[in-house]
Motif scaffolding. Structure first.
Motif, mmCIF file in Angstrom:
data_model
loop_
_atom_site.group_PDB
_atom_site.id
_atom_site.type_symbol
_atom_site.label_atom_id
_atom_site.label_comp_id
_atom_site.label_asym_id
_atom_site.label_seq_id
_atom_site.Cartn_x
_atom_site.Cartn_y
_atom_site.Cartn_z
ATOM 1 N N UNK A 93 46.734 41.796 7.996
ATOM 2 C CA UNK A 93 47.645 40.991 8.806
ATOM 3 C C UNK A 93 46.921 40.293 9.962
ATOM 4 N N UNK A 94 47.056 38.965 10.043
ATOM 5 C CA UNK A 94 46.336 38.200 11.063
ATOM 6 C C UNK A 94 46.837 38.524 12.466
ATOM 7 N N UNK A 95 48.133 38.829 12.607
ATOM 8 C CA UNK A 95 48.667 39.164 13.938
ATOM 9 C C UNK A 95 48.073 40.479 14.427
ATOM 10 N N UNK A 96 47.943 41.456 13.524
ATOM 11 C CA UNK A 96 47.316 42.726 13.898
ATOM 12 C C UNK A 96 45.845 42.524 14.236
ATOM 13 N N UNK A 97 45.172 41.670 13.474
ATOM 14 C CA UNK A 97 43.752 41.419 13.742
ATOM 15 C C UNK A 97 43.554 40.800 15.121
ATOM 16 N N UNK A 98 44.449 39.899 15.505
ATOM 17 C CA UNK A 98 44.341 39.275 16.825
ATOM 18 C C UNK A 98 44.510 40.312 17.927
ATOM 19 N N UNK B 148 51.992 34.369 18.686
ATOM 20 C CA UNK B 148 53.339 33.992 18.233
ATOM 21 C C UNK B 148 53.277 33.113 16.989
ATOM 22 N N UNK B 149 52.267 32.262 16.913
ATOM 23 C CA UNK B 149 52.089 31.449 15.713
ATOM 24 C C UNK B 149 51.806 32.322 14.507
ATOM 25 N N UNK B 150 50.965 33.331 14.699
ATOM 26 C CA UNK B 150 50.587 34.205 13.593
ATOM 27 C C UNK B 150 51.730 35.112 13.131
ATOM 28 N N UNK B 151 52.758 35.238 13.930
ATOM 29 C CA UNK B 151 53.898 36.076 13.551
ATOM 30 C C UNK B 151 54.981 35.303 12.817
ATOM 31 N N UNK B 152 54.802 34.018 12.662
ATOM 32 C CA UNK B 152 55.819 33.195 11.996
ATOM 33 C C UNK B 152 55.904 33.533 10.509
ATOM 34 N N UNK B 153 57.124 33.603 9.998
ATOM 35 C CA UNK B 153 57.314 33.882 8.572
ATOM 36 C C UNK B 153 56.846 32.730 7.697
ATOM 37 N N UNK B 154 56.958 31.486 8.198
ATOM 38 C CA UNK B 154 56.599 30.327 7.387
ATOM 39 C C UNK B 154 55.166 29.860 7.620
ATOM 40 N N UNK B 155 54.333 30.729 8.169
ATOM 41 C CA UNK B 155 52.937 30.384 8.452
ATOM 42 C C UNK B 155 52.185 30.079 7.156
ATOM 43 N N UNK B 156 51.418 28.992 7.163
ATOM 44 C CA UNK B 156 50.590 28.631 6.013
ATOM 45 C C UNK B 156 49.112 28.702 6.398
ATOM 46 N N UNK C 93 50.495 32.821 -0.132
ATOM 47 C CA UNK C 93 49.378 33.698 0.213
ATOM 48 C C UNK C 93 49.809 34.658 1.326
ATOM 49 N N UNK C 94 49.416 35.929 1.263
ATOM 50 C CA UNK C 94 49.769 36.877 2.332
ATOM 51 C C UNK C 94 48.965 36.591 3.591
ATOM 52 N N UNK C 95 49.647 36.430 4.705
ATOM 53 C CA UNK C 95 48.956 36.143 5.966
ATOM 54 C C UNK C 95 49.319 37.145 7.053
ATOM 55 N N UNK C 96 50.614 37.326 7.297
ATOM 56 C CA UNK C 96 51.045 38.185 8.401
ATOM 57 C C UNK C 96 52.118 39.156 7.921
ATOM 58 N N UNK C 97 51.989 40.411 8.331
ATOM 59 C CA UNK C 97 53.018 41.419 8.027
ATOM 60 C C UNK C 97 53.863 41.732 9.256
#
Length: 554
Positions: free
Chosen positions: A148-153, A283-291, A464-468
């Motif tokens: 998860x990118x949000x967790x990584x940040x 906050x961007x990384x937590x968006x459900x529609x993040x591409x 693609x999986x990005x953020x959980x």
């Protein structure tokens, strides 16, 4: 005595019947709401990703929360799927719970459509040898696995803070303030009285922990900045009055000393500018529609903003410097004031640590050939403007993606040879119509037919999986539903209530007719506890009143 016992038994029976009917009605609502998305997942959705996370609820039960990421009207969406009671929290137990969830929902062949797996960085999920993702990838070779990118940040920021003394001190002060006022209503009451005396508005210091640490830290630091005069006056009062324990005295002395130090305040406002950049990224990384393209753009924007802070003061630091008059700030005399000092070396050290932490956490993703290829062909704004350059654009990236997802594309009925022709036509359409919104290709019937095969690949890229982060929000909803007072909720009821809470419509949009028809057609009694024969038999027993249960004086 006989009449009283008989009446109590009747009351219990009525209550039990009502509870049973309530449970049945909740099930009816759930069945009505879940039927449509499940049918779409079985028939309309070509590919999806699963996002998972684990946590323990109030009854000390291990739960695994499962979301599916799919395309909805051309836009990526994370949808709540199930919450599972995990018998064993190891990889085998988690994988078994995932299989059971899909089997129960009528999707035993769920891996046939699976293209990605996302979770936090727990070893049980992402372990290289026997983690859940590794076991699934053994069966699904094309699986895209993402931490998860949000967790990584959050991990990157915490790692940078941990390695710098001043940033640690700022974090410690914020945590001390929260504990001081959170665990002492008296201290919070005195703080508010002091604010009234100083004719200032006061915000309660907030906690640093949570599922979104960076915005929480920024919010906590913002409270310190806004309430600076009141907070300093309060802790100076604690020191001078010698009230509280030795721990409270030490905490008050430490905070009051730091808040009157010019260098510390200068760097605190600088850190607030840095946290503003990272908070926006979080906050961007937590968006459900993040591409993918949005993710890479957000990372680049953050790097540019941090680079700008190396040579230019941010808004918060500029406001601080403008409010410092001589050796006073907001009527408070500061110590060690050096107006000519800009602490450039310390600021560079902080920014170097943060940028390095970001590179360590996101560098591999930004260099991954498959992710770069997917981002390049879906970021229309970055396509060549000249038709000569556009002619050969993206061919290598397209071939790489087709090779990686060849098996699942073939199973879905995609013609890989036609895709190459559609790709040329697709580029021509983008060039002529200046189209930048990829979702239009999934909702326009003519375009769906025209680019039928290419859209299979574009759908894979979009999910693609990005953020959980959605899983974290799901656990927040679980805690609201399964509270201390409802700790005995069974897994089935928790699943239904959680789905209704997360995926259910708002009250004005709720289709009552559909649910009522389903409920009425079940054939079960519709009036809780009502039986006309029992009613005639027991009509001598009146309805209970408050008098039957006594009063507080009895």
């Amino acid at each position: 005595m006989f009449m009283m016992n008989h009446r109590n038994a009747l009351y219990k029976r009525i209550i039990l019947d009502k509870l049973i009917c309530i449970f049945r009605f909740v099930k009816t609502v759930y069945d009505d709401l879940v039927s449509t998305p499940l049918e779409k997942l079985r028939t309309d959705v070509n590919f999806f990703t699963i996002l998972i996370d684990g946590a323990t609820d109030v009854s000390v039960t291990e739960n695994e929360l499962i979301y599916v990421r799919l395309l909805q009207d051309g836009i990526p969406a994370n949808k709540y799927f199930s919450i599972e009671d995990v018998e064993s929290a190891d990889a085998a137990g988690v994988l078994n719970s995932i299989n059971e969830a899909f089997d129960r929902h009528g999707l035993p062949d769920w891996k046939e459509k699976l293209i990605g797996f996302g979770s936090d960085g727990a070893s049980v999920n992402l372990g290289n040898r026997s983690g859940v993702a590794k076991q699934i990838k053994d069966e699904v070779p094309h699986l895209i696995i993402t931490h998860c990118v949000a967790h990584r940040l959050e991990l990157a920021a915490n790692n940078a803070i941990k390695h710098h003394k001043i940033m640690r001190e700022i974090q410690d002060i914020l945590q001390h303030m929260y504990k001081h006022y959170h665990y002492s209503p008296k201290a919070l009451r005195e703080l508010r009285k002091l604010a009234e005396a100083l004719e200032e508005k006061i915000l309660k210091p907030t906690n640093l922990s949570g599922t979104r640490w960076l915005p929480f830290i920024e919010s906590a630091l913002h409270v310190l900045v806004v309430d600076f005069r009141v907070i300093l006056a309060y802790f100076e009062h604690v020191v001078e009055s010698r009230t509280g324990s030795a721990e409270v005295q030490g905490r008050a002395h430490f905070i009051s000393k730091k808040l009157k130090d010019y260098k510390f305040l200068y760097l605190t406002f600088f850190v607030l500018d840095v946290l503003k950049v990272l908070s926006i990224l979080s906050k961007t990384m937590q968006r459900d529609d993040l591409t993918l393209s949005q993710l890479f753009d957000a990372l680049t924007t953050a790097h540019l903003a941090l680079a700008e802070l190396r040579s230019t003061n941010g808004n918060q630091l500029s406001n601080f410097l403008s409010e410092v008059v001589g050796e006073t700030f907001r009527d408070i005399s500061l110590k060690n004031v050096h107006h000519e000092e800009n602490y450039a070396t310390i600021k560079q050290e902080m920014l170097d640590l943060i940028c390095k932490a970001l590179d360590d956490r996101f560098g591999p993703s930004e260099k991954d050939p498959l992710l770069l290829a997917a981002a390049k062909i879906t970021d229309f704004n970055d396509w060549p403007r000249e038709i000569q350059n556009l002619a050969s654009f993206g061919q290598d990236q397209l071939n790489l993606l087709l090779q990686h997802f060849q098996d699942i594309l073939n199973r879905s009925g995609c013609d890989l040879e036609i895709i190459k022709n559609e790709w040329t036509d697709f580029k021509a359409y983008i060039y002529r119509h200046k189209q930048t919104d990829i979702s239009i290709f999934f909702i326009n019937d003519n375009l769906k037919t025209r680019f039928k095969n290419l859209l299979f690949l574009l759908e894979i890229i979009q999910v693609f999986p990005l953020s959980s982060a959605a899983c974290e929000r799901g656990f927040s909803a679980m805690k609201r539903i399964k509270s201390d007072w409802r700790s005995s909720l069974k897994p089935d009821m928790l699943q239904r209530l959680l789905f209704i809470a997360i995926e259910g419509p708002s009250v004005p949009d709720f289709n009552v007719d559909s649910v009522f028809i389903r409920w009425w057609s079940t054939g079960r009694p519709k009036h809780p506890g009502f039986n006309p024969y029992n009613y005639r038999m027991d009509r001598s027993i009146r309805e209970p009143s408050a008098c039957d249960f006594g009063s507080d004086d009895d």
